[in-house]
Motif scaffolding. Structure first.
Motif, PDB file in Angstrom:
ATOM      1  N   LYS A  88      -1.087  15.712  59.976  1.00 27.44           N
ATOM      2  CA  LYS A  88      -2.227  16.620  59.857  1.00 27.44           C
ATOM      3  C   LYS A  88      -3.317  16.246  60.853  1.00 27.44           C
ATOM      4  O   LYS A  88      -3.931  17.117  61.487  1.00 27.44           O
ATOM      5  CB  LYS A  88      -2.773  16.571  58.427  1.00 27.44           C
ATOM      6  CG  LYS A  88      -3.906  17.556  58.162  1.00 27.44           C
ATOM      7  CD  LYS A  88      -4.336  17.487  56.706  1.00 27.44           C
ATOM      8  CE  LYS A  88      -5.458  18.469  56.421  1.00 27.44           C
ATOM      9  NZ  LYS A  88      -5.885  18.397  54.997  1.00 27.44           N
ATOM     10  N   HIS A 115      -2.642  17.412  64.350  1.00 24.74           N
ATOM     11  CA  HIS A 115      -2.471  18.863  64.471  1.00 24.74           C
ATOM     12  C   HIS A 115      -3.065  19.405  65.770  1.00 24.74           C
ATOM     13  O   HIS A 115      -2.444  20.226  66.469  1.00 24.74           O
ATOM     14  CB  HIS A 115      -3.121  19.551  63.260  1.00 24.74           C
ATOM     15  CG  HIS A 115      -3.081  21.044  63.318  1.00 24.74           C
ATOM     16  ND1 HIS A 115      -1.972  21.766  62.944  1.00 24.74           N
ATOM     17  CD2 HIS A 115      -4.004  21.965  63.729  1.00 24.74           C
ATOM     18  CE1 HIS A 115      -2.208  23.055  63.105  1.00 24.74           C
ATOM     19  NE2 HIS A 115      -3.437  23.202  63.577  1.00 24.74           N
ATOM     20  N   TYR A 119      -0.192  17.811  53.611  1.00 28.57           N
ATOM     21  CA  TYR A 119      -0.010  18.746  54.719  1.00 28.57           C
ATOM     22  C   TYR A 119       1.032  19.773  54.284  1.00 28.57           C
ATOM     23  O   TYR A 119       2.203  19.651  54.618  1.00 28.57           O
ATOM     24  CB  TYR A 119       0.449  17.968  55.948  1.00 28.57           C
ATOM     25  CG  TYR A 119       0.268  18.650  57.277  1.00 28.57           C
ATOM     26  CD1 TYR A 119      -0.565  19.752  57.456  1.00 28.57           C
ATOM     27  CD2 TYR A 119       0.950  18.175  58.401  1.00 28.57           C
ATOM     28  CE1 TYR A 119      -0.732  20.351  58.680  1.00 28.57           C
ATOM     29  CE2 TYR A 119       0.795  18.764  59.641  1.00 28.57           C
ATOM     30  CZ  TYR A 119      -0.044  19.854  59.779  1.00 28.57           C
ATOM     31  OH  TYR A 119      -0.211  20.454  61.006  1.00 28.57           O
TER      32      TYR A 119
END
Length: 1006
Positions: free
Chosen positions: A130, A133, A260
């Motif tokens: 995450k 990202h 996530y």
């Protein structure tokens, strides 16, 4: 080399440290050990700066965006750069950078893996992905053999796999991968670690602190790719050595999803990607091993990878279902619509048995409510034919609950492991409708026949039909009808339509419905993916959440409410809360996670969900839990009368004769009481009446009961925290422990030296102007640590006590009645004859009985005082039960069984002692066994935390075991005498596994 790079470290970073080589495939990795530890990364000569910069920037990005992630910090050079160039000893320019060293052992070498740890790892990887990202870097885009989006390169090299079966397996994996490949390429490409394998995960933990992820390292395989590839790569290495890979994957993926969230499309890609990663690994290692046959690092994962690929029995479709449920995603895209539609249509379906069932009563066959079967490992044909018959006679048609844990499923097919205490399927996934044989069965709505068979194995479905249905929204679901008359379905054909309300079968008789009392097993399924036509009608309680999604409550189709048909078991948490509110705090529970038991049979106990536990702890059920003969005797006598010894009754004489027949000739007078505690209290009175003295001598840390007088002679209690302290009339001597006591096995005078302590005790009594009453001891001290005194010890003690005018009392509560295998009583092993023998606990097999046996002379001395009477001691019921226990020991040859099983356990445990440093001593006789756990074999330092860890982990593996000893570091093994060979092997195998875990935790913290 080390000196050169040490100088570099000092010059570039200003750090003085000792360097040592770490493993690495391409680059030079050096551990720098000093005031703080670091890892010096010396890149291969052709390494591009952009590659190193990508990693350095990644570390900085993660530490800024997710500071709690266990990611090492980059150590800047003195000039403030993240990396630098250095010419090595040969003048070759190389990029060098420095990382903080994170402490921990690699997951591959961590020996105490658990699903809780695996879930935490999923959380960690999810948080990392995450945080990555939005991370970008030009070097992420690269042609790379480990990029799963580029994994089809192995198709050109599949022929390096020579074995035909393996070649075919890899080809199949490639085909599965190719089926998802187009969808994989549509997923967002982002920065991923790409190699969170079991050597790039660091773990910390101890015996007293739960294991945790301490580090994610080695970002050298980073690339751009779909995040599901990162998930699949990590998962591929977690399953390699897992005994239950499906549960490991559930834990890991649910942890990842919690941080996530995944899509259902990504979840369904996981299995083919996981297997493709392992295929890439084995082909790559095969190719590289040809070029570098002497490099072990290359093939480090090949054997476990092949083992998993060739031997795992996971079904991809069922795994997808498991993972969806673990992530709280509906098991199919249509599942929520189907269940909502069924509830909406409730009340409008045709009646499955042709009549309204809303007034039919519910009756329970649960673990807590039913005593069928008597033997929870073997339901008899009579029990199956008559199960619930009493309810049928009373109410006619009646219903059995959905989600009810039952013990009636006893065939091998319901067991999920090699042992009786292995996981088993116990929870009913349908609704039962008990009705007369030949009752017509109707389809509740329009249907097509999917399957119609006769499953004629014992306790199977008998005649069985599966129907498919279509909801108004066009979603397909299925119903199953079991225990039908096979003849009634013989003309049905798959694909045949059945309009709503069509009678299509009849309920079978016991001789054609699988052997059961006539009833319909009615079950609903959302999907057939992964289960096909072989529906399991019963689930493992540890997997109930998943199976409830596959097979939800079918009540709606019966036009019934879920609340009526859903079983609600007694809640352990509620019972625990009420116990704390209504009982004293010093009434302790065993285990950090207490267990609640509803049934017992021989040497197994069953919790509220029907989970079996091997009882190697409780010596009270001497001949086994719920012994049929004990049940019969109790019921029979309670039909007659139950009174006391003020009245004549032959049962009292029969019981006394049986006990005395096992005693030395001098011991021929019995006193019957309610417990071993009461018997020891009485022994004090007899000793004092016979000798005129009061003072007692007893070994330290002994235990003789919980009344005031018994506690006064029980150092285990009076010296405990908050205890009353030692009375002036009590003299303590050492327990004759020849392992960790002051005198050891290698001293030929060990027994005599321990016995000589009696002389000091007698001298102390004389100095305080007291008078000796006697000596009392557990013949083999149990709470003192399962001690077997050195031969000759008790004989020497008894000689001294009797010479001083005292009485010798043998507390045989823990060791009597054949438990020792070679000897019926422990005093026989010591070749002595006591003046008083005390029995308790096991002689009643759970019924409160105690017995004191003594000489006529001592009994006559006691008779000079007040009348002695115990209201319930020697009751008709107690006498019959006590004699029955003794008869069972003889009739079932349990003393010899104790010898055989004890020898098997002791021999196996001695092998474990040689294998593990934490096992200091193995001692015992028969089924009276102690494992002395230590932190150091040389110093024999008690391993209290080790014992606590092992005890609780054994419980988690379904084996009950306790701890004893002054330091609570002795594992005690004292099962009912009925224990069998298979059970002893389970104890040894599980103990091996748990000791390995404990040893691993200790080693990693040294």
């Amino acid at each position: 080399m080390s000196e050169f790079w040490s100088n570099v470290l000092q010059q570039v970073w200003g750090i003085d440290a000792k360097l040592s080589l770490l493993n690495g495939e391409c680059d030079l990795n050096l551990l720098a050990t000093g005031q703080q530890n670091y890892v010096l990364k010396v890149m291969r000569p052709d390494c591009k700066e952009s590659f190193v910069d990508m990693q350095c920037q990644t570390f900085n990005h993660l530490r800024q965006l997710a500071p709690d992630l266990p990611i090492p910090a980059i150590i800047k050079t003195r000039k403030g750069t993240l990396h630098t160039y250095v010419n090595d000893e040969n003048g070759v320019e190389r990029i060098v950078w420095l990382l903080e060293k994170i402490e921990g052992v690699t997951y591959a070498h961590f020996g105490a893996k658990s699903n809780d740890l695996i879930r935490e790892l999923g959380v960690t990887v999810g948080e990392m992905d995450k945080a990555l990202h939005d991370f970008t870097h030009p070097a992420l885009i690269r042609n790379f053999k480990w990029n799963l989006c580029q994994a089809q390169w192995i198709t050109d090299h599949i022929n390096v796999i020579q074995l035909a079966s393996r070649h075919a397996l890899i080809q199949h994996i490639i085909e599965d991968y190719q089926s998802i490949y187009p969808s994989l390429l549509t997923l967002p490409q982002r920065a991923i670690h790409n190699d969170v394998n079991d050597y790039n995960i660091l773990i910390q933990g101890s015996l007293t602190q739960a294991a945790k992820v301490s580090g994610i390292i080695d970002f050298g395989d980073m690339c751009a790719g779909p995040r599901v590839c990162d998930l699949a790569i990590s998962a591929a290495y977690l399953v390699l050595d897992s005994e239950q890979p499906e549960h490991a994957l559930e834990a890991f993926v649910s942890g990842y999803h919690s941080r996530y969230p995944l899509t259902s499309e990504e979840i369904e890609m996981l299995w083919p990607l996981l297997r493709m990663r392992l295929a890439v690994s084995v082909i790559n290692s095969t190719l590289m091993s040809r070029e570098n046959p002497d490099d072990p690092y290359i093939v480090i994962s090949q054997t476990p990878a092949w083992n998993f690929l060739e031997n795992n029995l996971l079904d991809g479709k069922m795994l997808n279902a498991r993972l969806r449920v673990a992530c709280d995603i509906p098991i199919t895209d249509s599942a929520s619509r189907i269940t909502a539609w069924l509830k909406k249509k409730r009340g409008s379906f045709a009646q499955v048995l042709g009549q309204d069932l809303s007034d039919a009563p519910m009756h329970s066959l649960s673990v807590e409510a039913s005593t069928t079967p008597r033997n929870p490992f073997a339901l008899t044909s009579l029990e199956a034919r008559t199960v619930g018959e009493c309810y049928t006679q009373k109410d006619g048609i009646w219903l059995g609950y959905y989600n009810e844990p039952r013990l009636i499923y006893t065939e091998e097919t319901f067991r999920k492991g090699p042992y009786k205490a292995s996981n088993r399927r116990t929870v009913h996934l349908g609704i039962d409708v008990f009705a007369p044989a030949e009752t017509l069965v109707y389809t509740p709505l329009d249907a097509h026949i999917v399957c119609c068979v006769n499953r004629d194995d014992y306790l199977d479905y008998g005649g069985m039909v599966i129907l498919s249905h279509i909801s108004d929204e066009g979603d397909c679901f299925y119903t199953l009808y079991g225990h039908l008359d096979p003849a009634s379905i013989s003309d049905l054909q798959p694909g045949q339509p059945l309009p709503s309300g069509t009678p299509f079968a009849k309920l079978g008789f016991s001789d054609n419905n699988g052997g059961w009392h006539p009833h319909l097993h009615f079950q609903l399924a959302i999907t057939l993916d992964g289960i096909g036509h072989d529906w399991q009608g019963v689930a493992d309680p540890d997997e109930l959440t998943m199976w409830n999604e596959v097979f939800p409550n079918p009540a709606s189709l019966l036009n019934l409410n879920d609340e009526k048909t859903q079983f609600v078991p007694v809640q352990k948490a509620d019972i625990l809360k009420q116990r704390k509110a209504k009982f004293g705090e010093n009434l302790k529970l065993t285990y950090s996670d207490p267990v609640m038991f509803m049934r017992g049979w021989r040497h197994h106990l069953f919790d509220e969900w029907g989970r079996p536990y091997l009882d190697s702890y409780n010596n009270v059920p001497h001949v086994g839990h719920a012994h049929p003969r004990i049940q019969q005797v109790a019921a029979d006598q309670l039909l007659r009368m139950n009174s006391n010894t003020r009245y004549l009754h032959p049962t009292q004489i029969a019981f006394a004769d049986k006990i005395v027949s096992r005693m030395p000739k001098s011991l021929d007078v019995c006193f019957f009481v309610n417990s071993g505690t009461e018997a020891n209290e009485l022994a004090l009175r007899l000793a004092r009446a016979h000798t005129g003295g009061k003072d007692m001598i007893t070994p330290n840390h002994g235990y003789h009961g919980n009344t005031t007088g018994a506690i006064d002679i029980s150092a285990y209690k009076f010296n405990a925290k908050g205890g009353v302290g030692q009375a002036d009339w009590v003299q303590l001597i050492d327990v004759a422990d020849d392992y960790r006591g002051r005198y050891r096995k290698d001293d030929p005078q060990c027994a005599e030296k321990y016995a000589q302590q009696v002389d000091t005790a007698l001298s102390n009594i004389q100095q305080r102007q007291g008078k000796l009453a006697g000596f009392i001891a557990e013949t083999f001290p149990s709470v003192g640590g399962q001690i077997i005194p050195p031969q000759g010890y008790l004989k020497s003690v008894y000689n001294r006590i009797r010479a001083a005018g005292g009485v010798c009392i043998a507390d045989e509560v823990q060791t009597g009645l054949g438990r020792l295998g070679e000897h019926y009583f422990a005093f026989e092993q010591q070749q002595v004859v006591p003046d008083i023998v005390v029995l308790g606990k096991p002689i009643g097999n759970g019924h409160p009985i105690g017995v004191l046996i003594t000489t006529r002379a001592i009994a006559d001395s006691f008779a000079q005082g007040p009348e002695y009477f115990s209201t319930f001691g020697g009751s008709n019921l107690s006498c019959r039960m006590g004699k029955e226990v003794l008869d069972i020991v003889d009739d079932e040859n349990l003393m010899d069984n104790a010898r055989q099983m004890g020898n098997l356990l002791l021999n196996g445990l001695r092998l474990l002692k040689d294998k593990y440093d934490i096992v200091g001593d193995v001692r015992g006789q028969g089924l009276f066994i102690g494992l002395d756990l230590v932190t150091d074999k040389v110093t024999r330092t008690p391993g209290t935390d080790i014992a606590d860890y092992v005890k609780n982990r054994m419980r988690e593996n379904r084996i009950l075991m306790g701890t004893e000893g002054p330091a609570d570091n002795i594992l005690k093994i004292r099962p009912p005498l009925s224990i069998e060979h298979q059970d002893a092997i389970m104890i040894l195998n599980v103990m091996d596994k748990i000791l390995a875990e404990a040893q691993s935790l200790i080693n990693m913290n040294k």
